[in-house]
Design a protein around this motif. Structure first.
Motif, PDB file in Angstrom:
ATOM      1  N   MET A   1     -16.991 -12.731   4.569  1.00  0.00           N
ATOM      2  CA  MET A   1     -18.466 -12.923   4.578  1.00  0.00           C
ATOM      3  C   MET A   1     -18.661 -13.735   5.966  1.00  0.00           C
ATOM      4  SD  MET A   1     -21.063 -14.754   1.912  1.00  0.00           S
ATOM      5  CE  MET A   1     -22.341 -15.825   2.400  1.00  0.00           C
ATOM      6  N   ASN A   2     -19.577 -13.150   6.751  1.00  0.00           N
ATOM      7  CA  ASN A   2     -20.253 -13.739   8.116  1.00  0.00           C
ATOM      8  C   ASN A   2     -21.153 -14.484   7.513  1.00  0.00           C
ATOM      9  OD1 ASN A   2     -21.010 -14.184  10.440  1.00  0.00           O
ATOM     10  ND2 ASN A   2     -20.775 -12.256  11.409  1.00  0.00           N
ATOM     11  N   LYS A   3     -20.780 -15.979   7.664  1.00  0.00           N
ATOM     12  CA  LYS A   3     -21.995 -17.036   7.301  1.00  0.00           C
ATOM     13  C   LYS A   3     -23.098 -17.181   8.167  1.00  0.00           C
ATOM     14  CE  LYS A   3     -18.740 -19.442   4.357  1.00  0.00           C
ATOM     15  NZ  LYS A   3     -18.049 -20.539   4.130  1.00  0.00           N
ATOM     16  N   ILE A   4     -22.855 -17.066   9.377  1.00  0.00           N
ATOM     17  CA  ILE A   4     -23.798 -16.954  10.619  1.00  0.00           C
ATOM     18  C   ILE A   4     -24.752 -15.868  10.489  1.00  0.00           C
ATOM     19  CG2 ILE A   4     -24.566 -17.194  12.846  1.00  0.00           C
ATOM     20  CD1 ILE A   4     -21.630 -18.927  13.059  1.00  0.00           C
ATOM     21  N   GLY A   5     -24.190 -14.656  10.508  1.00  0.00           N
ATOM     22  CA  GLY A   5     -25.035 -13.615  10.140  1.00  0.00           C
ATOM     23  C   GLY A   5     -25.863 -13.462   9.048  1.00  0.00           C
ATOM     24  N   PHE A   6     -25.235 -13.864   7.988  1.00  0.00           N
ATOM     25  CA  PHE A   6     -25.923 -13.993   6.679  1.00  0.00           C
ATOM     26  C   PHE A   6     -27.156 -14.854   6.744  1.00  0.00           C
ATOM     27  CE2 PHE A   6     -26.638 -15.809   2.350  1.00  0.00           C
ATOM     28  CZ  PHE A   6     -27.099 -14.552   1.812  1.00  0.00           C
ATOM     29  N   ALA A   7     -26.869 -16.207   7.202  1.00  0.00           N
ATOM     30  CA  ALA A   7     -28.069 -17.002   7.331  1.00  0.00           C
ATOM     31  C   ALA A   7     -29.107 -16.630   8.568  1.00  0.00           C
ATOM     32  CB  ALA A   7     -27.425 -18.362   7.933  1.00  0.00           C
ATOM     33  N   MET A   8     -28.584 -16.038   9.504  1.00  0.00           N
ATOM     34  CA  MET A   8     -29.731 -15.662  10.467  1.00  0.00           C
ATOM     35  C   MET A   8     -30.577 -14.318   9.787  1.00  0.00           C
ATOM     36  SD  MET A   8     -29.828 -17.403  12.844  1.00  0.00           S
ATOM     37  CE  MET A   8     -29.049 -18.739  13.156  1.00  0.00           C
ATOM     38  N   SER A   9     -29.777 -13.297   9.210  1.00  0.00           N
ATOM     39  CA  SER A   9     -30.480 -12.304   8.543  1.00  0.00           C
ATOM     40  C   SER A   9     -31.522 -12.813   7.485  1.00  0.00           C
ATOM     41  CB  SER A   9     -29.738 -11.441   7.829  1.00  0.00           C
ATOM     42  OG  SER A   9     -28.914 -11.818   6.988  1.00  0.00           O
ATOM     43  N   MET A  10     -31.242 -14.024   6.780  1.00  0.00           N
ATOM     44  CA  MET A  10     -32.188 -14.578   5.749  1.00  0.00           C
ATOM     45  C   MET A  10     -33.157 -15.134   6.394  1.00  0.00           C
ATOM     46  SD  MET A  10     -31.212 -13.539   2.602  1.00  0.00           S
ATOM     47  CE  MET A  10     -31.994 -14.441   1.527  1.00  0.00           C
ATOM     48  N   LEU A  12     -34.516 -14.280   9.319  1.00  0.00           N
ATOM     49  CA  LEU A  12     -35.508 -13.098   9.535  1.00  0.00           C
ATOM     50  C   LEU A  12     -36.335 -12.815   8.412  1.00  0.00           C
ATOM     51  CD1 LEU A  12     -36.319 -11.081  11.843  1.00  0.00           C
ATOM     52  CD2 LEU A  12     -34.579  -9.633  11.036  1.00  0.00           C
ATOM     53  N   ALA A  13     -35.631 -12.393   7.257  1.00  0.00           N
ATOM     54  CA  ALA A  13     -36.478 -12.167   6.175  1.00  0.00           C
ATOM     55  C   ALA A  13     -37.597 -13.308   5.733  1.00  0.00           C
ATOM     56  CB  ALA A  13     -35.517 -11.749   4.854  1.00  0.00           C
ATOM     57  N   LEU A  14     -37.119 -14.440   5.807  1.00  0.00           N
ATOM     58  CA  LEU A  14     -38.033 -15.364   5.356  1.00  0.00           C
ATOM     59  C   LEU A  14     -39.316 -15.586   6.483  1.00  0.00           C
ATOM     60  CD1 LEU A  14     -38.692 -18.023   3.557  1.00  0.00           C
ATOM     61  CD2 LEU A  14     -37.351 -19.578   5.482  1.00  0.00           C
ATOM     62  N   ILE A  15     -39.010 -15.361   7.726  1.00  0.00           N
ATOM     63  CA  ILE A  15     -39.997 -15.400   8.593  1.00  0.00           C
ATOM     64  C   ILE A  15     -41.048 -14.201   8.350  1.00  0.00           C
ATOM     65  CG2 ILE A  15     -40.384 -14.729  11.209  1.00  0.00           C
ATOM     66  CD1 ILE A  15     -38.001 -16.336  11.921  1.00  0.00           C
ATOM     67  N   GLY A  16     -40.442 -13.018   7.888  1.00  0.00           N
ATOM     68  CA  GLY A  16     -41.126 -11.995   7.483  1.00  0.00           C
ATOM     69  C   GLY A  16     -42.239 -12.141   6.356  1.00  0.00           C
ATOM     70  N   VAL A  17     -41.585 -13.021   5.305  1.00  0.00           N
ATOM     71  CA  VAL A  17     -42.241 -13.409   4.340  1.00  0.00           C
ATOM     72  C   VAL A  17     -43.554 -14.568   4.650  1.00  0.00           C
ATOM     73  CG1 VAL A  17     -42.402 -14.813   2.220  1.00  0.00           C
ATOM     74  CG2 VAL A  17     -40.499 -13.041   2.653  1.00  0.00           C
ATOM     75  N   CYS A  66     -39.464  -6.974   9.073  1.00  0.00           N
ATOM     76  CA  CYS A  66     -38.711  -8.302   9.346  1.00  0.00           C
ATOM     77  C   CYS A  66     -37.979  -8.419   7.798  1.00  0.00           C
ATOM     78  CB  CYS A  66     -39.479  -9.409   9.780  1.00  0.00           C
ATOM     79  SG  CYS A  66     -39.761  -9.668  11.293  1.00  0.00           S
ATOM     80  N   ILE A  67     -38.760  -8.333   6.831  1.00  0.00           N
ATOM     81  CA  ILE A  67     -38.222  -8.492   5.359  1.00  0.00           C
ATOM     82  C   ILE A  67     -37.363  -7.472   5.132  1.00  0.00           C
ATOM     83  CG2 ILE A  67     -38.826  -8.477   2.933  1.00  0.00           C
ATOM     84  CD1 ILE A  67     -41.460  -9.711   4.013  1.00  0.00           C
ATOM     85  N   ILE A  72     -31.615  -5.953   4.500  1.00  0.00           N
ATOM     86  CA  ILE A  72     -30.504  -5.105   4.809  1.00  0.00           C
ATOM     87  C   ILE A  72     -29.230  -5.651   5.368  1.00  0.00           C
ATOM     88  CG2 ILE A  72     -29.672  -3.039   6.084  1.00  0.00           C
ATOM     89  CD1 ILE A  72     -32.445  -1.959   5.390  1.00  0.00           C
ATOM     90  N   LEU A  73     -29.578  -6.645   6.646  1.00  0.00           N
ATOM     91  CA  LEU A  73     -28.401  -7.185   7.283  1.00  0.00           C
ATOM     92  C   LEU A  73     -27.923  -8.191   6.049  1.00  0.00           C
ATOM     93  CD1 LEU A  73     -30.141  -7.676  10.782  1.00  0.00           C
ATOM     94  CD2 LEU A  73     -28.393  -5.974  10.376  1.00  0.00           C
ATOM     95  N   SER A  74     -28.639  -8.894   5.483  1.00  0.00           N
ATOM     96  CA  SER A  74     -28.116  -9.918   4.694  1.00  0.00           C
ATOM     97  C   SER A  74     -26.961  -9.533   3.803  1.00  0.00           C
ATOM     98  CB  SER A  74     -29.157 -10.658   3.917  1.00  0.00           C
ATOM     99  OG  SER A  74     -29.913 -10.098   3.008  1.00  0.00           O
ATOM    100  N   ARG A  75     -27.456  -8.109   3.113  1.00  0.00           N
ATOM    101  CA  ARG A  75     -26.510  -7.401   2.381  1.00  0.00           C
ATOM    102  C   ARG A  75     -25.021  -6.907   2.992  1.00  0.00           C
ATOM    103  NH1 ARG A  75     -24.070  -6.495  -2.159  1.00  0.00           N
ATOM    104  NH2 ARG A  75     -23.939  -4.201  -2.700  1.00  0.00           N
ATOM    105  N   ARG A  76     -25.549  -6.807   4.318  1.00  0.00           N
ATOM    106  CA  ARG A  76     -24.215  -6.180   5.106  1.00  0.00           C
ATOM    107  C   ARG A  76     -23.218  -7.295   5.339  1.00  0.00           C
ATOM    108  NH1 ARG A  76     -23.375  -5.944  10.551  1.00  0.00           N
ATOM    109  NH2 ARG A  76     -21.489  -4.618  11.113  1.00  0.00           N
TER     110      ARG A  76
END
Length: 84
Positions: A1-10, A12-17, A66-67, A72-76
């Protein structure tokens, strides 16, 4: 699990929300503020002057993008390293 990528993608989704909810809130509040301003100052109120349906179209498209991309990126990034 790439924790930095997961946090940044989440993030991005939060900014979209936040963009989507802020735009929808502004769309619902602005006509009411226009009505109050015209009732205080006098004059004629036209609700079509405060209709922001078309003005916020691009903002809503960006927010939904963004959402979707963030999800998609957080899942990846959530997958384990051996699952590539």
């Amino acid at each position: 699990m790439n924790k930095i990528g997961f946090a940044m993608s989440m993030l991005l989704a939060l900014i979209g929300v936040l963009l989507l909810s802020g735009g929808l809130l502004l769309q619902s509040v602005l006509p009411k503020l226009g009505r109050m301003a015209f009732s205080i100052g006098g004059g004629s109120y036209n609700p079509s002057d405060y209709d922001l349906g078309v003005a916020f179209y691009m903002q809503q498209v960006i927010a939904i993008s963004c959402i979707v991309v963030g999800s998609i990126l957080s899942r990846r990034f959530c997958k384990t390293d051996g699952d590539h």
